[in-house]
Design a protein around this motif. Structure first.
Motif, PDB file in Angstrom:
ATOM      1  N   VAL A   1      -9.538   5.650   8.980  1.00 12.92           N
ATOM      2  CA  VAL A   1     -10.770   4.856   9.015  1.00 12.92           C
ATOM      3  C   VAL A   1     -10.771   3.927  10.231  1.00 12.92           C
ATOM      4  O   VAL A   1     -11.788   3.771  10.907  1.00 12.92           O
ATOM      5  CB  VAL A   1     -10.920   4.040   7.716  1.00 12.92           C
ATOM      6  N   ALA A   2      -9.621   3.310  10.520  1.00 10.53           N
ATOM      7  CA  ALA A   2      -9.547   2.355  11.622  1.00 10.53           C
ATOM      8  C   ALA A   2      -9.845   3.015  12.964  1.00 10.53           C
ATOM      9  O   ALA A   2     -10.538   2.433  13.812  1.00 10.53           O
ATOM     10  CB  ALA A   2      -8.169   1.695  11.645  1.00 10.53           C
ATOM     11  N   TYR A   3      -9.357   4.230  13.162  1.00 13.91           N
ATOM     12  CA  TYR A   3      -9.508   4.887  14.464  1.00 13.91           C
ATOM     13  C   TYR A   3     -10.765   5.755  14.566  1.00 13.91           C
ATOM     14  O   TYR A   3     -11.189   6.087  15.672  1.00 13.91           O
ATOM     15  CB  TYR A   3      -8.279   5.734  14.770  1.00 13.91           C
TER      16      TYR A   3
ATOM     17  N   ARG B   1     -14.973  13.270   5.795  1.00 11.29           N
ATOM     18  CA  ARG B   1     -14.312  13.420   7.095  1.00 11.29           C
ATOM     19  C   ARG B   1     -12.873  12.932   7.025  1.00 11.29           C
ATOM     20  O   ARG B   1     -11.964  13.551   7.606  1.00 11.29           O
ATOM     21  CB  ARG B   1     -15.088  12.631   8.157  1.00 11.29           C
ATOM     22  N   VAL B   2     -12.635  11.831   6.320  1.00  8.19           N
ATOM     23  CA  VAL B   2     -11.276  11.331   6.156  1.00  8.19           C
ATOM     24  C   VAL B   2     -10.424  12.346   5.399  1.00  8.19           C
ATOM     25  O   VAL B   2      -9.270  12.618   5.763  1.00  8.19           O
ATOM     26  CB  VAL B   2     -11.285   9.987   5.409  1.00  8.19           C
ATOM     27  N   SER B   3     -11.006  12.955   4.367  1.00  9.03           N
ATOM     28  CA  SER B   3     -10.277  13.966   3.594  1.00  9.03           C
ATOM     29  C   SER B   3      -9.948  15.179   4.461  1.00  9.03           C
ATOM     30  O   SER B   3      -8.868  15.768   4.340  1.00  9.03           O
ATOM     31  CB  SER B   3     -11.105  14.390   2.382  1.00  9.03           C
ATOM     32  N   ALA B   4     -10.888  15.532   5.358  1.00  8.02           N
ATOM     33  CA  ALA B   4     -10.648  16.677   6.235  1.00  8.02           C
ATOM     34  C   ALA B   4      -9.516  16.389   7.210  1.00  8.02           C
ATOM     35  O   ALA B   4      -8.686  17.269   7.499  1.00  8.02           O
ATOM     36  CB  ALA B   4     -11.930  17.017   6.990  1.00  8.02           C
ATOM     37  N   VAL B   5      -9.446  15.165   7.726  1.00  9.57           N
ATOM     38  CA  VAL B   5      -8.380  14.812   8.658  1.00  9.57           C
ATOM     39  C   VAL B   5      -7.022  14.827   7.960  1.00  9.57           C
ATOM     40  O   VAL B   5      -6.033  15.313   8.512  1.00  9.57           O
ATOM     41  CB  VAL B   5      -8.663  13.435   9.286  1.00  9.57           C
ATOM     42  N   ARG B   6      -6.960  14.279   6.750  1.00 11.21           N
ATOM     43  CA  ARG B   6      -5.686  14.200   6.024  1.00 11.21           C
ATOM     44  C   ARG B   6      -5.326  15.500   5.323  1.00 11.21           C
ATOM     45  O   ARG B   6      -4.160  15.718   4.993  1.00 11.21           O
ATOM     46  CB  ARG B   6      -5.724  13.078   4.992  1.00 11.21           C
ATOM     47  N   GLY B   7      -6.314  16.332   5.041  1.00 12.38           N
ATOM     48  CA  GLY B   7      -6.032  17.595   4.364  1.00 12.38           C
ATOM     49  C   GLY B   7      -5.980  17.488   2.857  1.00 12.38           C
ATOM     50  O   GLY B   7      -5.642  18.461   2.183  1.00 12.38           O
ATOM     51  N   VAL B   8      -6.302  16.329   2.300  1.00 15.29           N
ATOM     52  CA  VAL B   8      -6.315  16.131   0.844  1.00 15.29           C
ATOM     53  C   VAL B   8      -7.521  15.259   0.493  1.00 15.29           C
ATOM     54  O   VAL B   8      -8.092  14.581   1.353  1.00 15.29           O
ATOM     55  CB  VAL B   8      -5.025  15.444   0.331  1.00 15.29           C
TER      56      VAL B   8
ATOM     57  N   GLU C   1      -2.150   5.937   5.423  1.00 15.10           N
ATOM     58  CA  GLU C   1      -2.662   7.024   6.256  1.00 15.10           C
ATOM     59  C   GLU C   1      -4.196   7.022   6.261  1.00 15.10           C
ATOM     60  O   GLU C   1      -4.821   7.192   7.308  1.00 15.10           O
ATOM     61  CB  GLU C   1      -2.130   8.363   5.750  1.00 15.10           C
ATOM     62  N   THR C   2      -4.789   6.840   5.086  1.00 17.91           N
ATOM     63  CA  THR C   2      -6.249   6.808   4.988  1.00 17.91           C
ATOM     64  C   THR C   2      -6.818   5.623   5.765  1.00 17.91           C
ATOM     65  O   THR C   2      -7.827   5.750   6.471  1.00 17.91           O
ATOM     66  CB  THR C   2      -6.678   6.727   3.513  1.00 17.91           C
ATOM     67  N   LEU C   3      -6.174   4.483   5.649  1.00 17.74           N
ATOM     68  CA  LEU C   3      -6.622   3.293   6.372  1.00 17.74           C
ATOM     69  C   LEU C   3      -6.546   3.507   7.880  1.00 17.74           C
ATOM     70  O   LEU C   3      -7.424   3.053   8.638  1.00 17.74           O
ATOM     71  CB  LEU C   3      -5.781   2.093   5.955  1.00 17.74           C
TER      72      LEU C   3
ATOM     73  N   LEU D   1       0.837  -1.184   0.000  1.00 20.08           N
ATOM     74  CA  LEU D   1       0.000   0.000   0.000  1.00 20.08           C
ATOM     75  C   LEU D   1       0.878   1.242   0.000  1.00 20.08           C
ATOM     76  O   LEU D   1       1.943   1.269   0.607  1.00 20.08           O
ATOM     77  CB  LEU D   1      -0.904   0.007   1.232  1.00 20.08           C
ATOM     78  N   THR D   2       0.408   2.273  -0.686  1.00 15.36           N
ATOM     79  CA  THR D   2       1.142   3.527  -0.704  1.00 15.36           C
ATOM     80  C   THR D   2       1.025   4.205   0.665  1.00 15.36           C
ATOM     81  O   THR D   2       0.189   3.837   1.501  1.00 15.36           O
ATOM     82  CB  THR D   2       0.597   4.446  -1.792  1.00 15.36           C
ATOM     83  N   GLN D   3       1.857   5.235   0.860  1.00 16.69           N
ATOM     84  CA  GLN D   3       1.798   5.981   2.117  1.00 16.69           C
ATOM     85  C   GLN D   3       0.432   6.631   2.292  1.00 16.69           C
ATOM     86  O   GLN D   3      -0.124   6.643   3.403  1.00 16.69           O
ATOM     87  CB  GLN D   3       2.902   7.049   2.131  1.00 16.69           C
ATOM     88  N   ALA D   4      -0.133   7.137   1.194  1.00 21.65           N
ATOM     89  CA  ALA D   4      -1.457   7.765   1.268  1.00 21.65           C
ATOM     90  C   ALA D   4      -2.520   6.739   1.668  1.00 21.65           C
ATOM     91  O   ALA D   4      -3.412   7.032   2.470  1.00 21.65           O
ATOM     92  CB  ALA D   4      -1.811   8.396  -0.075  1.00 21.65           C
TER      93      ALA D   4
END
Length: 252
Positions: free
Chosen positions: A150-152, A160-167, A145-147, A139-142
């Motif tokens: 979602v897990a937490y 919401r995931v995009s907001a947490v990561r900023g992309v 990070e996304t996984l 899996l890529t770094q992105a």
């Protein structure tokens, strides 16, 4: 000398298998006295009696788990084999301990709410060479990070995931769904956005019994003072830029 009794002359037998009257035939056992019958064939060696093997609980468990492509719960195994759940659970733990004591190349583990065979960690290099043949599908770094988000934060929406990561994470989320690591789990009541959560396959790949075994995030987070300092510094810079623009000065 004593005269031997005369025997009838030998003649052609005629039809094979049938003898004529007054025909003399020699016995295969030589001359027999009156009243004696030729001995019959002797008894042959006794053949060993082969008993059908009786299937045991442990053998049945091994056969079922060998075919399972996902962890199987103890209650399901007990229902299939019609055995008490406690007896099935004890046999599974005995098998797992036996494989470990014998140093087998496979292991029986309780993961994601059920039991399944896995290759032993010490055999990973050989298994990697056989399965991957030098090619790694990571899996890529992105994606990692996304996984993690979602897990937490599950269940969580893509926005919401995009907001947490900023992309934007739409493409990465689709990849995780295709890999079977993330799945849809209803929608958000307020916005109607689709919610996502991790799958049992995610727990298998991570070697976790459940989400409660996820490591704590606290050791990986920055100190509160550092976060506050960065926040204050950012606020001061923003205020200075706004003041400079208000005065008509150019901001470098």
């Amino acid at each position: 000398m004593t005269e031997e009794p005369s025997r009838p002359a030998r003649r052609s037998l005629g039809v094979p298998g049938q003898s004529r009257a007054e025909e003399w035939q020699e016995s295969a056992y030589g001359a027999l006295e009156d009243g004696h019958e030729p001995p019959g064939p002797g008894p042959g060696p006794a053949e060993p009696v082969v008993e059908a093997p009786v299937s045991s609980l442990r053998a049945d468990l091994e056969a079922i788990l060998l075919l399972a492509d996902e962890p199987v719960a103890e209650r399901r195994l007990a229902a299939v084999l019609e055995r008490p759940p406690a007896e099935v659970a004890a046999s599974l733990r005995e098998l797992s301990a036996e494989y470990t004591a014998q140093g087998r190349g496979f292991d029986l583990r309780f993961v994601a709410g059920g039991w399944r065979f896995y290759t032993r960690a010490e055999c990973a290099p050989a298994v990697d060479r056989y399965v991957l043949d030098g090619q790694q599908a990571r899996l890529t770094q992105a994606a990692l990070e996304t996984l993690a988000v979602v897990a937490y934060r599950q269940p969580v929406s893509r926005s919401r995931v995009s907001a947490v990561r900023g992309v934007n994470c739409d493409g990465v989320m689709r990849t995780l769904v295709q890999r079977g690591l993330v799945e849809e789990t209803g929608s958000e009541p307020e916005t109607g956005a689709i919610l996502y959560r991790t799958t049992n396959y995610f727990l298998e790949r991570m070697g976790l019994r459940g989400l409660e075994e996820l490591p704590e995030l606290a050791p990986f987070l920055p100190e509160v003072d550092d976060v506050e300092a960065e926040s204050l510094e950012g606020t001061m810079i923003a205020e200075a830029v706004a003041a400079a623009r208000a005065d008509g000065r150019e901001v470098q």
